[in-house]
Design a protein around this motif. Sequence first.
Motif, short mmCIF file in Angstrom:
data_model
loop_
_atom_site.label_atom_id
_atom_site.label_comp_id
_atom_site.label_asym_id
_atom_site.label_seq_id
_atom_site.Cartn_x
_atom_site.Cartn_y
_atom_site.Cartn_z
N ILE A 178 3.91 127.62 24.53
CA ILE A 178 2.96 128.74 24.46
C ILE A 178 1.80 128.37 23.54
N PHE A 179 2.11 127.75 22.41
CA PHE A 179 1.06 127.25 21.52
C PHE A 179 0.15 126.30 22.30
N GLY A 180 0.79 125.42 23.10
CA GLY A 180 0.03 124.44 23.88
C GLY A 180 -0.89 125.08 24.90
N THR A 240 -4.86 129.11 19.07
CA THR A 240 -3.48 128.74 18.72
C THR A 240 -2.94 129.59 17.57
N ILE A 241 -3.78 129.86 16.58
CA ILE A 241 -3.30 130.67 15.45
C ILE A 241 -3.02 132.10 15.89
N SER A 242 -3.92 132.69 16.69
CA SER A 242 -3.67 134.06 17.16
C SER A 242 -2.45 134.09 18.07
N GLY A 243 -2.25 133.05 18.89
CA GLY A 243 -1.05 132.96 19.72
C GLY A 243 0.20 132.93 18.85
N GLY A 244 0.13 132.17 17.76
CA GLY A 244 1.25 132.11 16.84
C GLY A 244 1.52 133.44 16.16
N LEU A 245 0.46 134.14 15.80
CA LEU A 245 0.62 135.46 15.17
C LEU A 245 1.27 136.44 16.12
N PHE A 246 0.86 136.41 17.40
CA PHE A 246 1.47 137.29 18.40
C PHE A 246 2.96 136.97 18.57
N ALA A 273 2.06 129.01 8.80
CA ALA A 273 2.87 128.24 9.75
C ALA A 273 2.10 128.02 11.05
N ALA A 274 1.45 129.07 11.54
CA ALA A 274 0.67 128.97 12.77
C ALA A 274 -0.49 128.00 12.60
N ALA A 275 -1.17 128.07 11.44
CA ALA A 275 -2.31 127.19 11.19
C ALA A 275 -1.87 125.74 11.06
N ARG A 276 -0.76 125.50 10.36
CA ARG A 276 -0.28 124.13 10.17
C ARG A 276 0.09 123.48 11.51
N TYR A 277 0.82 124.23 12.35
CA TYR A 277 1.19 123.68 13.65
C TYR A 277 -0.06 123.51 14.53
N SER A 278 -1.01 124.43 14.41
CA SER A 278 -2.25 124.33 15.17
C SER A 278 -2.97 123.03 14.86
N PHE A 279 -3.06 122.68 13.58
CA PHE A 279 -3.76 121.46 13.20
C PHE A 279 -3.00 120.22 13.63
N LEU A 280 -1.66 120.24 13.49
CA LEU A 280 -0.86 119.10 13.92
C LEU A 280 -0.91 118.93 15.43
N LEU A 281 -0.88 120.04 16.15
CA LEU A 281 -0.89 120.01 17.60
C LEU A 281 -2.21 119.45 18.14
N ALA A 282 -3.29 119.67 17.40
CA ALA A 282 -4.60 119.22 17.87
C ALA A 282 -4.76 117.71 17.81
N ILE A 283 -3.98 117.03 16.97
CA ILE A 283 -4.20 115.60 16.75
C ILE A 283 -4.13 114.77 18.03
N PRO A 284 -3.01 114.82 18.80
CA PRO A 284 -2.96 113.99 20.01
C PRO A 284 -4.05 114.33 21.02
#
Length: 291
Positions: free
Chosen positions: A165-167, A184-190, A197-208
């Motif tokens: 879902i984040f993806g 991604t952050i708003s998706g995580g908040l929902f 936590a949402a922001a950290r995963y958002s930044f890590l997810l963006a790398i690849p």
Amino acid sequence: MSWFESLILGLVQGLTEFLPVSSSAHLRLTAAFSGWEDPGAAFTAITQIGTEAAVLIYFRKDIGRILAAWTRSLHDKARRKDHDAQMGWLVIVGSIPIGVLGVTLKDQIEGPFRDLRITATMLIVVGIIIGVADRLAARDETGGRHRAPRARKELEDLGVKDGLIFGLCQAAALIPGVSRSGATISGGLFMGYKREAAARYSFLLAIPAVLASGLFELKDAMETGHVSWGPTVFATVIAFVTGYAVIAWFMKFISTKSFMPFVWYRIALGIVLVILVTFGVLSPHAGESAH
């Protein structure tokens, strides 16, 4: 592209990449307001390599730990239950949607999606979505007259379903005006995750996704020669330096502050943009002059 244009666009990229306001929209709008040519999707993708380099350095400890655990888990089944090893797999899983859609919709991303009317609509609509998600998170964190505060999820609670879902939220940012971090952050908040936590995963997810997109555009640009290399590299370096400072500030900001200033900014900018396009001050299409 002049050196001055590359300086301004590099600053804009670095300042907006990690904020929920859409860096691609701001690059497009900066060029439109200044009377410059649209820098294009290739310029955006290449300069994002600079901002992702800032992510790699800022989160280097997290990334190093995740990579080490994930690598060990490939040949040691017992380590596959380790949270860091699972995070490695979840970043891969979460990157699938944007990878598939990025290739499938490449022509639309570089063409029709850059219409300023679409950008304005996405600024307003996604701004409202971020606002609703922010209010839901605040309600859980503070509780209310008739309800107690409710604990929200940490990254340790992340599973394959939430990762996908984040993806999907991240993939929506292929459209200028959406914002990768905002989606991604708003998706995580929902989904009930804490802001950090949402922001950290958002930044890590963006790398690849961002690195792959940037390298793909870099290869294409080297083959076609359609990029002004000096100014583009300069803008990428500026984006890296500025982006690093913004990450450090943003991670502190979201731990105690609301997203509402970004929400009102997005809505106001979207409305102004609609008015300017409607009255012919700005052309909705790249490369065209307003009448």
